[in-house]
Scaffold this motif. Structure first.
Motif, short mmCIF file in Angstrom:
data_model
loop_
_atom_site.label_atom_id
_atom_site.label_comp_id
_atom_site.label_asym_id
_atom_site.label_seq_id
_atom_site.Cartn_x
_atom_site.Cartn_y
_atom_site.Cartn_z
N LEU A 1 43.16 36.61 50.12
CA LEU A 1 42.94 34.45 50.28
C LEU A 1 43.40 33.52 51.82
N CYS A 2 43.17 33.37 52.30
CA CYS A 2 42.95 33.04 53.45
C CYS A 2 43.07 31.33 53.24
N LEU B 1 41.40 39.32 39.68
CA LEU B 1 40.37 37.96 40.13
C LEU B 1 39.85 37.58 39.24
N GLU B 2 40.20 36.77 37.87
CA GLU B 2 40.54 36.03 37.08
C GLU B 2 41.08 34.23 37.30
N ALA B 3 41.81 34.82 37.63
CA ALA B 3 43.10 33.97 38.26
C ALA B 3 42.86 33.19 39.27
N ALA C 1 45.28 31.08 42.43
CA ALA C 1 45.38 31.07 43.91
C ALA C 1 45.28 30.44 43.77
N ILE C 2 43.96 29.56 44.94
CA ILE C 2 43.13 28.79 45.33
C ILE C 2 43.91 26.91 45.57
N HIS C 3 44.30 27.40 43.62
CA HIS C 3 44.93 25.89 44.32
C HIS C 3 46.85 25.73 44.11
N ILE D 1 47.16 37.58 46.78
CA ILE D 1 46.41 38.90 47.08
C ILE D 1 45.36 38.67 45.37
N LEU D 2 44.34 38.68 45.97
CA LEU D 2 43.38 39.09 44.80
C LEU D 2 43.06 40.25 44.02
N VAL D 3 43.43 41.11 43.23
CA VAL D 3 43.09 42.49 42.34
C VAL D 3 42.11 42.19 41.49
#
Length: 342
Positions: free
Chosen positions: A38-39, A319-321, A325-327, A339-341
């Protein structure tokens, strides 16, 4: 398969059920995504900043920092096979234009950019190309390296460009010790002999910097105090300053932290560099832009990573969260890289 897609700018993306990608061309590679970084660019994408540059058709899957396991390959692919662990260079390039033939594939005339103008890797699978995959060393796993595909190779590219002038006795200043900056610090320590001073407004980020190569750290309080502290720490200013923030005033402070003939490397973006022309002339300072690194940069960075000289500090989310992560990234709550897994 599940995929995180942008439907409308300035609105949260949604986790959708979409068809799995298929091999259609001889150079195609389909990868089971093991991790997607996530960037801050993803935040800028959601804000619509890239629409005028890339014109992606909506909706599309974001995610341009990806690693995983090869699922299927086209008939002409010989550098990887199903089951191989790979990291993907963020650009899918043609190999035929002059930029590609000069090794400047980041400037390919016909490139696509998964996650920016075609479907990316915040999904269970993604489509890429044989020219974009780098096979991982047996000791590396996708979740440990995914964000190096953009944040890492971009930071390494900037340091690699400046390495020739960062000999013993020189000073490098790093502004921002976050997702990009903490990789830049490690690569500076790995391939240059410069003294490294790190500036950040977050004390936890500075503590991390101390443990990965920084010789000195400066807590960003007021611009006046930062300027004094950096000039003192560097005996008069940076030979090269790496601005991994590029907004919120960091880009305006940067020229004040340079010595005469210093170089301001712009890596983060979002703000506006303002430099009086008389300063540029009299002080002979320069501003150097830095795009994502080349395929060769990524190969070299993977070699350093396999040697244990670069380590990605991450916080993992399923990935569902993704929205959580963006927040957290927006709020500055992630040290290192999210990192999204899948």
């Amino acid at each position: 398969m599940k995929a995180l897609r942008v439907h409308e700018y300035n609105k949260p993306p949604s986790l959708d059920e979409v068809p799995e990608p298929e091999v259609k061309g001889p150079w195609d590679v389909v990868v089971d995504v093991g991790a997607a970084g996530l960037c801050r660019t993803d935040l800028h994408i959601l804000e619509g900043q890239w629409e005028a540059i890339q014109h992606p058709p909506l909706p599309y899957v974001i995610g341009h920092e990806n690693a995983g396991t090869v699922r299927a390959v086209g008939s002409a692919v010989s550098n990887v096979a199903p089951g191989d662990l790979v990291i993907m260079h963020p650009l899918v390039t043609c190999g035929l234009c002059l930029a590609c033939r000069n090794g400047q594939d980041a400037h390919c005339e016909s490139a696509t950019f998964p996650g920016l103008n075609v479907d990316g890797g915040m999904a269970e699978q993604m489509l890429t190309n044989a020219r974009s995959v780098v096979k991982l060393d047996s000791g590396l796993q996708p979740a440990a390296v995914a964000a190096l595909a953009d944040a890492g190779v971009t930071a390494y590219h900037a340091v690699r460009k400046a390495a020739g002038v960062l000999f013993p006795g020189t000073h490098a200043v790093v502004v921002g010790a976050g997702g990009l900056g903490h990789i830049g610090i490690q690569t500076l320590a790995a391939i240059t002999s410069a003294q490294i001073t790190v500036v950040d407004r977050n004390e936890a980020a500075l503590e991390l910097a101390k443990g990965i190569g920084a010789h000195r750290t400066v807590l960003a309080t007021s611009d006046v105090e930062v300027e004094k502290a950096v000039l003192d720490a560097t005996d008069g200013g940076a030979h090269v300053l790496f601005d991994f923030v590029g907004e919120h005033g960091a880009e305006l402070l940067a020229p004040k932290l340079l010595r005469n003939r210093g170089q301001h490397y712009v890596i983060g973006y979002g703000g506006e560099v303002r430099l009086p022309t008389i300063d540029a002339v009299i002080r002979e300072i320069s501003v150097v832009g830095n795009l994502v690194g080349t395929y060769q940069d990524l190969v070299e960075l993977m070699a350093l990573t396999a040697q244990g000289r670069v380590t990605l500090h991450t916080r993992q989310y399923p990935l569902e969260a993704a929205l959580d992560a963006i927040h957290d990234l927006e709020a500055g709550n992630i040290r290192g890289r999210g990192i999204l897994v899948p």
